[in-house]
Write a protein that holds these residues in place. Structure first.
Motif, PDB file in Angstrom:
ATOM      1  N   GLU A  52       0.862  -1.177   0.000  1.00  0.00           N
ATOM      2  CA  GLU A  52       0.000   0.000   0.000  1.00  0.00           C
ATOM      3  C   GLU A  52       0.898   1.226   0.000  1.00  0.00           C
ATOM      4  O   GLU A  52       2.053   1.150   0.404  1.00  0.00           O
ATOM      5  CB  GLU A  52      -0.838   0.046   1.275  1.00  0.00           C
ATOM      6  CG  GLU A  52      -2.016  -0.869   1.263  1.00  0.00           C
ATOM      7  CD  GLU A  52      -2.941  -0.529   2.426  1.00  0.00           C
ATOM      8  OE1 GLU A  52      -3.942   0.160   2.178  1.00  0.00           O
ATOM      9  OE2 GLU A  52      -2.652  -0.939   3.550  1.00  0.00           O
ATOM     10  N   ASP A  80     -13.584   6.220  -3.774  1.00  0.00           N
ATOM     11  CA  ASP A  80     -14.218   4.907  -3.878  1.00  0.00           C
ATOM     12  C   ASP A  80     -14.342   4.180  -2.539  1.00  0.00           C
ATOM     13  O   ASP A  80     -15.129   3.252  -2.411  1.00  0.00           O
ATOM     14  CB  ASP A  80     -13.494   4.022  -4.897  1.00  0.00           C
ATOM     15  CG  ASP A  80     -12.024   3.821  -4.585  1.00  0.00           C
ATOM     16  OD1 ASP A  80     -11.386   4.756  -4.061  1.00  0.00           O
ATOM     17  OD2 ASP A  80     -11.502   2.733  -4.875  1.00  0.00           O
ATOM     18  N   ARG A  81     -13.621   4.601  -1.511  1.00  0.00           N
ATOM     19  CA  ARG A  81     -13.697   3.931  -0.201  1.00  0.00           C
ATOM     20  C   ARG A  81     -14.462   4.742   0.841  1.00  0.00           C
ATOM     21  O   ARG A  81     -14.540   4.339   1.998  1.00  0.00           O
ATOM     22  CB  ARG A  81     -12.297   3.621   0.317  1.00  0.00           C
ATOM     23  CG  ARG A  81     -11.617   2.546  -0.505  1.00  0.00           C
ATOM     24  CD  ARG A  81     -10.463   1.972   0.239  1.00  0.00           C
ATOM     25  NE  ARG A  81      -9.901   0.869  -0.527  1.00  0.00           N
ATOM     26  CZ  ARG A  81      -8.669   0.460  -0.428  1.00  0.00           C
ATOM     27  NH1 ARG A  81      -7.852   1.051   0.419  1.00  0.00           N
ATOM     28  NH2 ARG A  81      -8.233  -0.542  -1.143  1.00  0.00           N
ATOM     29  N   GLN A  84     -16.854   3.075   3.310  1.00  0.00           N
ATOM     30  CA  GLN A  84     -16.579   1.640   3.285  1.00  0.00           C
ATOM     31  C   GLN A  84     -15.744   1.235   4.500  1.00  0.00           C
ATOM     32  O   GLN A  84     -14.792   1.915   4.858  1.00  0.00           O
ATOM     33  CB  GLN A  84     -15.819   1.257   2.012  1.00  0.00           C
ATOM     34  CG  GLN A  84     -16.576   1.553   0.741  1.00  0.00           C
ATOM     35  CD  GLN A  84     -17.839   0.720   0.623  1.00  0.00           C
ATOM     36  OE1 GLN A  84     -17.827  -0.480   0.844  1.00  0.00           O
ATOM     37  NE2 GLN A  84     -18.935   1.378   0.296  1.00  0.00           N
ATOM     38  N   ARG A  86     -13.100  -1.148   6.511  1.00  0.00           N
ATOM     39  CA  ARG A  86     -11.907  -1.931   6.204  1.00  0.00           C
ATOM     40  C   ARG A  86     -11.253  -2.327   7.524  1.00  0.00           C
ATOM     41  O   ARG A  86     -11.011  -1.473   8.376  1.00  0.00           O
ATOM     42  CB  ARG A  86     -10.944  -1.087   5.384  1.00  0.00           C
ATOM     43  CG  ARG A  86      -9.667  -1.806   5.051  1.00  0.00           C
ATOM     44  CD  ARG A  86      -8.793  -0.927   4.212  1.00  0.00           C
ATOM     45  NE  ARG A  86      -7.648  -1.687   3.791  1.00  0.00           N
ATOM     46  CZ  ARG A  86      -6.910  -1.412   2.744  1.00  0.00           C
ATOM     47  NH1 ARG A  86      -7.216  -0.386   1.997  1.00  0.00           N
ATOM     48  NH2 ARG A  86      -5.876  -2.133   2.447  1.00  0.00           N
ATOM     49  N   GLY A  99     -13.684   4.579   5.603  1.00  0.00           N
ATOM     50  CA  GLY A  99     -13.052   5.477   4.646  1.00  0.00           C
ATOM     51  C   GLY A  99     -13.722   6.838   4.588  1.00  0.00           C
ATOM     52  O   GLY A  99     -14.949   6.944   4.709  1.00  0.00           O
ATOM     53  N   GLU A 109      -8.719   7.130   6.633  1.00  0.00           N
ATOM     54  CA  GLU A 109      -9.632   6.192   7.285  1.00  0.00           C
ATOM     55  C   GLU A 109      -9.645   6.479   8.775  1.00  0.00           C
ATOM     56  O   GLU A 109      -8.614   6.848   9.349  1.00  0.00           O
ATOM     57  CB  GLU A 109      -9.190   4.747   7.042  1.00  0.00           C
ATOM     58  CG  GLU A 109      -9.211   4.360   5.580  1.00  0.00           C
ATOM     59  CD  GLU A 109      -8.611   2.979   5.338  1.00  0.00           C
ATOM     60  OE1 GLU A 109      -8.386   2.214   6.295  1.00  0.00           O
ATOM     61  OE2 GLU A 109      -8.362   2.670   4.164  1.00  0.00           O
TER      62      GLU A 109
END
Length: 162
Positions: A52, A80-81, A84, A86, A99, A109
């Motif tokens: 990452e 896009d995150r 979301q 994680r 996110g 995040e």
């Protein structure tokens, strides 16, 4: 200014702006607290996970929350995150991060540690709690240098930080 310092400064500026605008007058604000970034340090790369971009981890204190924050060292405008979940391993514990993305900061995040913040008497207590959380999650730093005898015997001069 380093990439990390610039990123943390942008994050703090964002949440100070949020405090003055969107959160102004909201009763959940604890008047004795202010926005502060605590203990942001680069995250060590942990193979065998897919690589990452370099990131830092620290705690963001605000008058309305305390979050563990995963902050990429380079701004990334991908959305896009956003929203979301994680799961990330931090130390020996897994946390669920959500996110987020802001034009001034980019993607990051966050994982909630406390909200609202009324259980903290003042900024010093909130900061001490944030530092204690980070100390519990981060392994002690091993000594970098070894004496010649330690090198030959496989021991470091200082085993770990106090």
């Amino acid at each position: 200014m380093s990439d990390l310092a610039a990123r943390v400064q942008a994050l703090v500026a964002l949440f100070r702006h949020v405090e003055r605008t969107r959160m102004a007058g909201v009763p959940v604000l604890h008047a004795a607290l202010q926005v502060e970034a605590v203990g942001f340090e680069p995250v060590p790369v942990q193979p065998p996970e897919p690589p990452e971009p370099p990131a830092a981890l620290g705690v963001l204190l605000t008058p309305w929350f305390m979050n563990l924050v995963w902050l990429p060292l380079q701004p990334d405008a991908r959305t896009d995150r956003v929203g979301q979940a994680r799961v990330r391993a931090v130390g020996h514990t897994c946390f669920e991060f959500i996110g987020a993305c802001d034009a001034g900061v980019g993607a990051y995040e966050a994982c909630s540690l406390a909200s609202p913040m009324f259980e903290f008497a003042d900024q010093a207590q909130a900061r001490a709690t944030a530092k204690a959380v980070l100390d519990a999650l981060r392994p002690p730093a091993a000594a970098v240098s070894k004496g010649r005898r330690g090198f030959l015997l496989g021991r470091s001069a200082v085993e770990a930080r106090p």
